[in-house]
Design a protein around this motif. Structure first.
Motif, PDB file in Angstrom:
ATOM      1  N   ALA A  61       0.827  -1.208   0.000  1.00  0.00           N
ATOM      2  CA  ALA A  61       0.000   0.000   0.000  1.00  0.00           C
ATOM      3  C   ALA A  61       0.861   1.258   0.000  1.00  0.00           C
ATOM      4  O   ALA A  61       0.513   2.273  -0.625  1.00  0.00           O
ATOM      5  N   THR A  62       1.997   1.205   0.687  1.00  0.00           N
ATOM      6  CA  THR A  62       2.900   2.355   0.728  1.00  0.00           C
ATOM      7  C   THR A  62       3.539   2.592  -0.632  1.00  0.00           C
ATOM      8  O   THR A  62       3.665   3.740  -1.084  1.00  0.00           O
ATOM      9  N   LEU A  63       3.954   1.515  -1.290  1.00  0.00           N
ATOM     10  CA  LEU A  63       4.500   1.640  -2.644  1.00  0.00           C
ATOM     11  C   LEU A  63       3.450   2.220  -3.585  1.00  0.00           C
ATOM     12  O   LEU A  63       3.757   3.076  -4.423  1.00  0.00           O
ATOM     13  N   ASN A  64       2.211   1.794  -3.420  1.00  0.00           N
ATOM     14  CA  ASN A  64       1.128   2.302  -4.248  1.00  0.00           C
ATOM     15  C   ASN A  64       0.935   3.803  -4.038  1.00  0.00           C
ATOM     16  O   ASN A  64       0.711   4.559  -4.994  1.00  0.00           O
ATOM     17  N   GLN A  65       1.036   4.254  -2.778  1.00  0.00           N
ATOM     18  CA  GLN A  65       0.916   5.684  -2.487  1.00  0.00           C
ATOM     19  C   GLN A  65       2.005   6.477  -3.197  1.00  0.00           C
ATOM     20  O   GLN A  65       1.739   7.535  -3.791  1.00  0.00           O
ATOM     21  N   ALA A  66       3.235   5.963  -3.156  1.00  0.00           N
ATOM     22  CA  ALA A  66       4.341   6.644  -3.821  1.00  0.00           C
ATOM     23  C   ALA A  66       4.105   6.732  -5.328  1.00  0.00           C
ATOM     24  O   ALA A  66       4.318   7.781  -5.951  1.00  0.00           O
TER      25      ALA A  66
END
Length: 424
Positions: A61-66
């Motif tokens: 999810a964090t990679l997706n936010q980036a």
């Protein structure tokens, strides 16, 4: 003239306070900042001076936010140039990181120098095909220099970086260098901060704008060193710092940098209640509630915004710490304020009394004084110190005389009746 946005310490994947919504705040802040000050201002490029992520190992999810944030810039044809910070740098001995991954997919340009065996540094030109390099020359007339996170050895490495910059091909435009490190005098309790003099070799090597990261409050020095601070407060303590992103205009002999703060950030409110020692637990709870209601009435706390609220209770109490149910109080105040996170800091000292003893005092006098000290320090029973201290001495004597439990109970019951009668 080139215009760019300088950001640092974004910390996507922030997980302090174990609150998923709070973690999303950092994504919302970054996206909104880019919307307004990168795309909205039509900058030529964006630089990230370290700590795009909170952790080296990130969740999907964090990679997706980036990727969502970086794609916003990609769609607007705004290149992003980044370096690693201490939070997201690759572990020693490994060759990959999430910034490298994003570079492979064309989401950003990750700059890093080559360090030779003798400690010298080589800055290779950005290779678009190999997606690797230590510096890049942009069409807008800006050369950008990348660095690593160096920690305690930064003072020694900076001279090597300066030498590597002077060895680069001649450049007619301006030079921006990215460095994730703090400067002495701008943050307390930070032993590894660089001194201004230790950064001067970079200026002498031709750096016109030194873009720092790492310290979570904004500051600038001598109109060439700039640190924007984190885009969101990583702790309650950081809420007192000014922070944001620098919108920079850079051309020969002219540098304008404006700190931009008008983007989404969650409200943080800090309250303080000082107690004096005469209050009972119920009175402290009532005073805390009154303080929160006053903050709401004066719009210091705006419940619809679901703020983060901290209440510090300090001073002295005349009862045992455990007598105040802080968990129940915290929940009541959170419900009242509609806070996303309500932090209750219970930093109090218990009152201790000590009566002076003289050589003439006998055991009974000493025991009475000890009981009196213990009782006088309690907000609920202190007004009955004289009666209670004598009664406790008598109760102790009855116990030592091996009186029955029934007799002891009758003594206590009679004493309470007498006290109630006198009070009436």
């Amino acid at each position: 003239m080139a215009r760019f946005l300088h950001v640092a310490d974004i910390h996507l994947g922030f997980d302090r306070y174990d609150n998923r919504v709070r973690g999303q705040d950092f994504f919302k802040a970054f996206y909104n900042l880019l919307e307004i000050y990168a795309v909205g201002e039509r900058v030529d490029f964006v630089v990230i001076a370290g700590d795009l992520f909170e952790h080296r190992n990130i969740q999907p999810a964090t990679l997706n936010q980036a990727q969502i944030c970086l794609n916003l810039l990609k769609d607007a044809h705004i290149p992003v140039i980044a370096i690693e910070g201490n939070h997201d740098n690759r572990p020693y001995g490994t060759k990959t990181s999430w910034l490298r991954y994003l570079t492979t997919w064309g989401s950003l340009i990750f700059l890093e120098p080559d360090t030779q065996d003798d400690g010298s540094i080589v800055l290779s030109a950005w290779n678009k095909e190999e997606r690797f390099g230590g510096y890049i020359d942009l069409e807008c007339g800006i050369r950008i220099i990348g660095t690593h996170w160096y920690g305690a050895v930064a003072p020694q490495v900076i001279e090597h970086i300066a030498s590597a910059i002077t060895a680069l091909p001649t450049w007619s435009g301006q030079t921006v260098a990215l460095l994730h490190h703090g400067l002495e005098g701008h943050v307390s309790r930070y032993a590894g901060a660089l001194r201004y003099e230790e950064l001067l070799p970079l200026k002498q090597a031709g750096v016109d704008y030194l873009a720092l990261g790492h310290i979570h409050k904004s500051y600038s020095v001598e109109h060439w060193i700039f640190n924007p601070g984190s885009i969101e407060a990583n702790s309650i303590e950081e809420s007192k710092y000014e922070r944001g992103a620098y919108l920079v205009e850079l051309k020969p002999h002219t540098l304008n940098a404006r700190l931009c703060t008008g983007y989404y950030q969650r409200s943080i409110v800090r309250l303080h209640l000082k107690v004096k020692g005469h209050e009972v637990p119920e009175a402290i709870s009532a005073a805390a509630l009154k303080l929160v209601k006053k903050a709401i009435a004066t719009q210091k706390i705006q419940p619809l915004d679901e703020p983060i609220v901290e209440l510090r209770i300090t001073g002295r109490i005349g009862f045992e710490r455990a007598d105040l149910d802080t968990r129940a109080l915290q929940q009541m105040l959170q419900d009242e304020s509609h806070a996303l996170i309500f932090l209750l800091r219970y930093d109090v000292d218990t009152i201790h009394y000590q009566s002076p003893l003289t050589e003439a005092e006998n055991q009974l006098d000493i025991e009475t004084d000890v009981y009196a000290d213990l009782i006088a320090g309690h907000a609920r029973y202190g007004q009955h110190t004289h009666h209670l201290s004598k009664a406790l001495c008598q109760l102790k004597d009855l116990h030592m005389q091996e009186e029955s439990d029934t007799d002891l109970y009758q003594f206590v019951n009679q004493f309470l009746q007498d006290v109630t009668h006198e009070a009436g």
